[in-house]
Design a protein around this motif. Sequence first.
Motif, PDB file in Angstrom:
ATOM      1  N   SER A   1       0.811  -1.218   0.000  1.00 33.34           N
ATOM      2  CA  SER A   1       0.000   0.000   0.000  1.00 33.34           C
ATOM      3  C   SER A   1       0.840   1.263   0.000  1.00 33.34           C
ATOM      4  CB  SER A   1      -0.938  -0.007   1.211  1.00 33.34           C
ATOM      5  OG  SER A   1      -0.179  -0.030   2.395  1.00 33.34           O
ATOM      6  N   SER A   2       2.160   1.159  -0.196  1.00 39.29           N
ATOM      7  CA  SER A   2       3.013   2.336  -0.147  1.00 39.29           C
ATOM      8  C   SER A   2       2.919   3.173  -1.409  1.00 39.29           C
ATOM      9  CB  SER A   2       4.469   1.918   0.107  1.00 39.29           C
ATOM     10  OG  SER A   2       4.933   1.150  -0.980  1.00 39.29           O
TER      11      SER A   2
ATOM     12  N   ASP B   1       0.662   5.261  -4.324  1.00 39.19           N
ATOM     13  CA  ASP B   1      -0.609   5.974  -4.392  1.00 39.19           C
ATOM     14  C   ASP B   1      -1.652   5.161  -5.137  1.00 39.19           C
ATOM     15  OD1 ASP B   1       0.436   8.128  -3.014  1.00 39.19           O
ATOM     16  OD2 ASP B   1       0.945   9.230  -4.833  1.00 39.19           O
ATOM     17  N   TYR B   2      -2.835   5.107  -4.559  1.00 40.51           N
ATOM     18  CA  TYR B   2      -3.943   4.368  -5.150  1.00 40.51           C
ATOM     19  C   TYR B   2      -4.460   5.111  -6.369  1.00 40.51           C
ATOM     20  CZ  TYR B   2      -8.433   2.120  -5.735  1.00 40.51           C
ATOM     21  OH  TYR B   2      -9.510   1.445  -6.263  1.00 40.51           O
TER      22      TYR B   2
ATOM     23  N   THR C   1     -13.276  -0.345   1.247  1.00 40.93           N
ATOM     24  CA  THR C   1     -12.482   0.869   1.100  1.00 40.93           C
ATOM     25  C   THR C   1     -11.719   1.091   2.391  1.00 40.93           C
ATOM     26  OG1 THR C   1     -14.113   1.833  -0.399  1.00 40.93           O
ATOM     27  CG2 THR C   1     -12.567   3.358   0.654  1.00 40.93           C
TER      28      THR C   1
ATOM     29  N   LYS D   1      -9.528   3.816   4.203  1.00 36.29           N
ATOM     30  CA  LYS D   1      -9.220   5.246   4.141  1.00 36.29           C
ATOM     31  C   LYS D   1      -7.712   5.466   4.026  1.00 36.29           C
ATOM     32  CE  LYS D   1     -10.133   9.618   6.350  1.00 36.29           C
ATOM     33  NZ  LYS D   1     -10.759  10.316   7.449  1.00 36.29           N
ATOM     34  N   GLY D   2      -7.330   6.248   3.026  1.00 32.52           N
ATOM     35  CA  GLY D   2      -5.936   6.574   2.819  1.00 32.52           C
ATOM     36  C   GLY D   2      -5.127   5.482   2.148  1.00 32.52           C
ATOM     37  N   ASP D   3      -5.784   4.358   1.803  1.00 31.09           N
ATOM     38  CA  ASP D   3      -5.047   3.233   1.215  1.00 31.09           C
ATOM     39  C   ASP D   3      -5.642   2.771  -0.107  1.00 31.09           C
ATOM     40  OD1 ASP D   3      -3.063   1.254   1.101  1.00 31.09           O
ATOM     41  OD2 ASP D   3      -4.307  -0.187   2.171  1.00 31.09           O
ATOM     42  N   GLY D   4      -6.946   2.827  -0.282  1.00 36.51           N
ATOM     43  CA  GLY D   4      -7.565   2.423  -1.535  1.00 36.51           C
ATOM     44  C   GLY D   4      -8.712   1.462  -1.357  1.00 36.51           C
TER      45      GLY D   4
ATOM     46  N   ARG E   1      -5.929  -5.304  -3.914  1.00 43.26           N
ATOM     47  CA  ARG E   1      -6.110  -3.881  -4.207  1.00 43.26           C
ATOM     48  C   ARG E   1      -6.544  -3.725  -5.664  1.00 43.26           C
ATOM     49  NH1 ARG E   1      -1.995   1.037  -2.603  1.00 43.26           N
ATOM     50  NH2 ARG E   1      -1.845   1.496  -4.827  1.00 43.26           N
TER      51      ARG E   1
END
Length: 98
Positions: free
Chosen positions: A4-5, A7-8, A56, A58-61, A76
Amino acid sequence: MTDSSHDYQAVACGLHDYIELACIHHCRVRVSLVSESDGRMPEPQEYVGVARTTQTVKGDGEYLLLEMDGQTQPIRLDYIETLEPLDDVAGFGKIRFR
């Protein structure tokens, strides 16, 4: 779980609809992930399981939650290359995301 590092990147609504259809019908699906040369992607590059729902974070996708051998595997959405239903009830064939 995917890394998850990075950007989604939101998935197009039309493609998201196929994911939702698979989840509504609890279809067995084969999900192939985008191959990355820098090792960002998890092994294996392909998963087979029952599409249960999306989530979903939050902040990850956004994630597709697959049930595989009694375990939940989050995938993802922006790492999906293809989604292929393995059950006839899906109403669609193999979908290419990229």
